[in-house]
Design a protein around this motif. Structure first.
Motif, PDB file in Angstrom:
ATOM      1  N   ILE A  68     -24.999 -34.710 -10.701  1.00  0.00           N
ATOM      2  CA  ILE A  68     -26.210 -35.239 -11.346  1.00  0.00           C
ATOM      3  C   ILE A  68     -26.836 -36.328 -10.489  1.00  0.00           C
ATOM      4  N   ILE A  69     -26.015 -37.188  -9.905  1.00  0.00           N
ATOM      5  CA  ILE A  69     -26.535 -38.260  -9.048  1.00  0.00           C
ATOM      6  C   ILE A  69     -27.272 -37.664  -7.851  1.00  0.00           C
ATOM      7  N   ARG A  70     -26.695 -36.631  -7.246  1.00  0.00           N
ATOM      8  CA  ARG A  70     -27.332 -36.000  -6.083  1.00  0.00           C
ATOM      9  C   ARG A  70     -28.700 -35.428  -6.429  1.00  0.00           C
ATOM     10  N   ARG A  71     -28.814 -34.819  -7.591  1.00  0.00           N
ATOM     11  CA  ARG A  71     -30.049 -34.136  -7.954  1.00  0.00           C
ATOM     12  C   ARG A  71     -31.159 -35.082  -8.419  1.00  0.00           C
ATOM     13  N   CYS A  72     -30.782 -36.148  -9.116  1.00  0.00           N
ATOM     14  CA  CYS A  72     -31.785 -36.994  -9.773  1.00  0.00           C
ATOM     15  C   CYS A  72     -32.225 -38.215  -8.975  1.00  0.00           C
ATOM     16  N   SER A  73     -31.403 -38.699  -8.042  1.00  0.00           N
ATOM     17  CA  SER A  73     -31.733 -39.947  -7.353  1.00  0.00           C
ATOM     18  C   SER A  73     -33.040 -39.900  -6.539  1.00  0.00           C
ATOM     19  N   PRO A  74     -33.445 -38.764  -5.910  1.00  0.00           N
ATOM     20  CA  PRO A  74     -34.733 -38.765  -5.202  1.00  0.00           C
ATOM     21  C   PRO A  74     -35.914 -39.053  -6.131  1.00  0.00           C
ATOM     22  N   PHE A  75     -35.892 -38.473  -7.336  1.00  0.00           N
ATOM     23  CA  PHE A  75     -36.971 -38.715  -8.292  1.00  0.00           C
ATOM     24  C   PHE A  75     -36.933 -40.152  -8.805  1.00  0.00           C
ATOM     25  N   GLN A  76     -35.719 -40.678  -8.970  1.00  0.00           N
ATOM     26  CA  GLN A  76     -35.578 -42.065  -9.407  1.00  0.00           C
ATOM     27  C   GLN A  76     -36.171 -43.020  -8.390  1.00  0.00           C
ATOM     28  N   ALA A  77     -36.003 -42.740  -7.115  1.00  0.00           N
ATOM     29  CA  ALA A  77     -36.545 -43.593  -6.051  1.00  0.00           C
ATOM     30  C   ALA A  77     -38.068 -43.655  -6.130  1.00  0.00           C
ATOM     31  N   ILE A  78     -38.701 -42.500  -6.340  1.00  0.00           N
ATOM     32  CA  ILE A  78     -40.167 -42.440  -6.399  1.00  0.00           C
ATOM     33  C   ILE A  78     -40.701 -43.234  -7.584  1.00  0.00           C
ATOM     34  N   VAL A  79     -40.104 -43.032  -8.758  1.00  0.00           N
ATOM     35  CA  VAL A  79     -40.606 -43.692  -9.973  1.00  0.00           C
ATOM     36  C   VAL A  79     -40.350 -45.197  -9.925  1.00  0.00           C
ATOM     37  N   THR A  80     -39.231 -45.624  -9.334  1.00  0.00           N
ATOM     38  CA  THR A  80     -38.950 -47.060  -9.202  1.00  0.00           C
ATOM     39  C   THR A  80     -40.049 -47.753  -8.408  1.00  0.00           C
ATOM     40  N   ALA A  81     -40.536 -47.105  -7.355  1.00  0.00           N
ATOM     41  CA  ALA A  81     -41.621 -47.678  -6.563  1.00  0.00           C
ATOM     42  C   ALA A  81     -42.939 -47.671  -7.344  1.00  0.00           C
ATOM     43  N   LEU A  82     -43.218 -46.558  -8.034  1.00  0.00           N
ATOM     44  CA  LEU A  82     -44.500 -46.421  -8.737  1.00  0.00           C
ATOM     45  C   LEU A  82     -44.661 -47.400  -9.893  1.00  0.00           C
ATOM     46  N   TYR A 121     -42.938 -46.084 -16.892  1.00  0.00           N
ATOM     47  CA  TYR A 121     -41.833 -46.801 -17.516  1.00  0.00           C
ATOM     48  C   TYR A 121     -40.832 -45.850 -18.165  1.00  0.00           C
ATOM     49  N   PHE A 122     -41.319 -44.884 -18.936  1.00  0.00           N
ATOM     50  CA  PHE A 122     -40.401 -43.990 -19.631  1.00  0.00           C
ATOM     51  C   PHE A 122     -39.770 -42.968 -18.688  1.00  0.00           C
ATOM     52  N   LEU A 123     -40.474 -42.580 -17.619  1.00  0.00           N
ATOM     53  CA  LEU A 123     -39.845 -41.743 -16.604  1.00  0.00           C
ATOM     54  C   LEU A 123     -38.703 -42.500 -15.930  1.00  0.00           C
ATOM     55  N   TRP A 124     -38.959 -43.772 -15.605  1.00  0.00           N
ATOM     56  CA  TRP A 124     -37.904 -44.584 -14.992  1.00  0.00           C
ATOM     57  C   TRP A 124     -36.711 -44.723 -15.930  1.00  0.00           C
ATOM     58  N   GLU A 125     -36.981 -44.996 -17.201  1.00  0.00           N
ATOM     59  CA  GLU A 125     -35.913 -45.132 -18.188  1.00  0.00           C
ATOM     60  C   GLU A 125     -35.067 -43.864 -18.262  1.00  0.00           C
ATOM     61  N   PHE A 126     -35.729 -42.709 -18.273  1.00  0.00           N
ATOM     62  CA  PHE A 126     -35.020 -41.440 -18.398  1.00  0.00           C
ATOM     63  C   PHE A 126     -34.142 -41.172 -17.171  1.00  0.00           C
ATOM     64  N   LEU A 127     -34.717 -41.315 -15.982  1.00  0.00           N
ATOM     65  CA  LEU A 127     -33.976 -41.041 -14.748  1.00  0.00           C
ATOM     66  C   LEU A 127     -32.852 -42.054 -14.536  1.00  0.00           C
ATOM     67  N   TYR A 128     -33.145 -43.331 -14.829  1.00  0.00           N
ATOM     68  CA  TYR A 128     -32.110 -44.352 -14.685  1.00  0.00           C
ATOM     69  C   TYR A 128     -30.947 -44.078 -15.632  1.00  0.00           C
ATOM     70  N   SER A 129     -31.259 -43.668 -16.854  1.00  0.00           N
ATOM     71  CA  SER A 129     -30.210 -43.398 -17.842  1.00  0.00           C
ATOM     72  C   SER A 129     -29.283 -42.282 -17.368  1.00  0.00           C
ATOM     73  N   ILE A 130     -29.865 -41.195 -16.867  1.00  0.00           N
ATOM     74  CA  ILE A 130     -29.048 -40.059 -16.417  1.00  0.00           C
ATOM     75  C   ILE A 130     -28.119 -40.471 -15.280  1.00  0.00           C
ATOM     76  N   THR A 131     -28.679 -41.141 -14.268  1.00  0.00           N
ATOM     77  CA  THR A 131     -27.868 -41.484 -13.099  1.00  0.00           C
ATOM     78  C   THR A 131     -26.891 -42.618 -13.404  1.00  0.00           C
ATOM     79  N   ASP A 132     -27.299 -43.550 -14.247  1.00  0.00           N
ATOM     80  CA  ASP A 132     -26.429 -44.689 -14.539  1.00  0.00           C
ATOM     81  C   ASP A 132     -25.236 -44.281 -15.386  1.00  0.00           C
ATOM     82  N   VAL A 133     -25.457 -43.396 -16.351  1.00  0.00           N
ATOM     83  CA  VAL A 133     -24.343 -42.889 -17.155  1.00  0.00           C
ATOM     84  C   VAL A 133     -23.353 -42.146 -16.259  1.00  0.00           C
ATOM     85  N   SER A 134     -23.879 -41.335 -15.348  1.00  0.00           N
ATOM     86  CA  SER A 134     -23.022 -40.577 -14.438  1.00  0.00           C
ATOM     87  C   SER A 134     -22.232 -41.513 -13.529  1.00  0.00           C
ATOM     88  N   PHE A 135     -22.917 -42.518 -12.978  1.00  0.00           N
ATOM     89  CA  PHE A 135     -22.241 -43.449 -12.082  1.00  0.00           C
ATOM     90  C   PHE A 135     -21.212 -44.288 -12.835  1.00  0.00           C
TER      91      PHE A 135
END
Length: 473
Positions: free
Chosen positions: A87-101, A127-141
């Protein structure tokens, strides 16, 4: 405290360091969002604080629902390649983009209205895209630490390493942002707050999330669920009957409301003492002590179990905060008094921070093992998702309360980028919210831990039984 696994080694130094660096990268963006997002939205993107409060409340409620669903999804079906790292491998690229935006709204939208529909729509999407992506990767990590090794001693080392990296990353944010805030206010500079936040948002997305993504490639999952698939009913039953886990979550939920006070940190240093960068001086000395405090954990464990250590830490830190609060009621705006007082108190609290950063997570991995011991089902996804749900009250509900309280105490926000001098009464209210709330919730959060049972003989029996069961498969 002993371990049934003794000195058995599973995790290399390289993997341990990568796990820590990944956590530091993740925390870089998280610290920026949780500590400065409200200030950014109100004073840089110029959106009405009441709207921000409502959005954060909605976000907080959604997190409470969303995070456990993510945990259920992760635990429901195992992945032969690693249910967490994939999950971390798949979602982190999108998380990077939204964190900047999320911090680039003012770059794209020039509308100055505090109720601009286009600004609010942009805020909601990012904001909600960031929340969603962060939640997925943070739970996994978060769940990774419970499966990185069956040896509790190695888990503790991994937790300590990750927390040291976390402290370094969050300290960078707490140093860089106040310096930039003060620098942008100088008449001789042409750097706006818009540029400051856009730049650090890009750094958090590219560098921070980039480092975090390493965990998806270089960290191994060594404890696997025997069953290929677990029913939702089994997973839910395993959690609801896990008393140690529920007690830890309750303690986390209570302590997360300290985030209301933390959200007023920027306002206290900037609007009461007059310089945001004073927080650097206060935090820097405490940071050094905190780094030293990690070396005290091993010594403490020779005399006390995890339960006793964490209760002692919570109550000691709360006592220090109460003392500072009462002194500050009389001197809250006097730098000559408050600066040394805050430095000394941060140093005193720093002695306990190593244990407070490591042991609750270690206890959470024990609660995950407890579920496997009692039911044969591992629930690291749900356990850490529930932990994140309550901890993220800090980033959502707590900031929502803070934004509401900002209006309630009659704080006057900036509308032109120029600093607004607050009245003495407003400054006093900022001090009370900044200092008293963390003291109260810190003391209360120790109460659930008093009923935690995985200690001493029960803990050792659990570890020994699990070792024997795992060796059979």
């Amino acid at each position: 405290m002993g371990s049934s696994y003794g000195d058995e080694k599973y995790v290399s130094k390289r993997e341990n360091i990568i796990y820590g660096i990944a956590n530091g990268g993740q925390v870089f963006g998280y610290s920026l969002v949780t500590s400065y997002l409200m200030y950014f939205y109100v004073n840089v993107f110029s959106i009405d604080a009441r709207i921000i409060s409502l959005i954060f409340f909605i976000g907080g409620i959604w997190d409470i629902i969303n995070n456990p669903l993510i945990g259920l999804f992760i635990d429901h079906k195992n992945n032969a390649l690693g249910k967490l790292t994939s999950i971390i491998r798949r979602c982190s690229p999108f998380q990077a983009i939204v964190t900047a935006l999320i911090f680039m709204g003012p770059v794209f939208i020039k509308d100055t209205s505090s109720r601009s529909p286009i600004k609010i729509v942009y805020l909601l999407i990012t904001y909600f895209l960031w929340e969603f992506l962060y939640s997925i990767t943070d739970v996994s990590f978060g769940g990774l630490v419970s499966v990185i090794s069956p040896n509790p001693i190695e888990r503790q080392k991994a937790i300590s390493t990750s927390n040291i990296c976390m402290q370094l990353a969050s300290s960078f944010v707490f140093v860089a942002v106040p310096l930039m805030l003060d620098f942008s206010r100088l008449e001789s500079t042409n750097i706006s707050l818009i540029t400051v936040f856009a730049g650090i948002g890009l750094a958090a997305g590219i560098i921070g999330v980039g480092l975090f993504s390493l965990s998806g490639f270089f960290v191994k999952e060594r404890i696997h669920q025997i069953k290929a698939k677990q029913s939702i009913r089994e997973l839910l039953s395993s959690v609801t009957h896990n008393k140690p886990l529920l007690l830890l979550l309750l303690s986390n939920m209570i302590s997360s409301f300290a985030g209301i006070g933390t959200a007023f940190s920027t306002y206290y240093y900037l609007d009461v003492l007059g310089y945001a960068s004073l927080s650097i001086i206060v935090e820097a000395v405490g940071f050094v002590v905190c780094m030293f405090s990690y070396s005290l954990i091993k010594a403490a464990k020779k005399h006390l179990n995890n339960k006793k250590i964490i209760i002692l830490c919570y109550l000691s830190v709360a006592a220090i905060r109460f003392i500072v609060f009462f002194i500050g009621l009389y001197y809250y705006s006097e730098i000559k008094v408050m600066l040394p007082l805050l430095i000394i108190s941060n140093c005193a609290m720093g002695l306990f921070m190593g244990a407070m950063n490591v042991i609750p997570t270690e206890m959470l991995t024990e609660a995950t093992d407890y579920a496997e011991w009692k039911t044969g089902i591992r629930t690291e996804g749900i356990a850490f998702s529930l932990k994140n749900s309550v901890v993220k009250v800090y980033g959502t509900l707590a900031q929502g309360f803070a934004a509401f309280l900002l209006s309630a105490i009659q704080y006057i926000p900036s509308t032109s980028g120029e600093a607004v001098i607050q009245t003495a009464e407003v400054q006093r209210r900022i001090w009370i919210l900044f200092s008293l709330i963390p003291a109260v919730v810190g003391a209360i959060s120790a109460i659930p831990i008093m009923f935690y049972s995985i200690v001493d003989s029960e803990r050792e029996t659990m570890l020994q039984d699990l070792k024997e069961k795992r060796e059979k498969h």
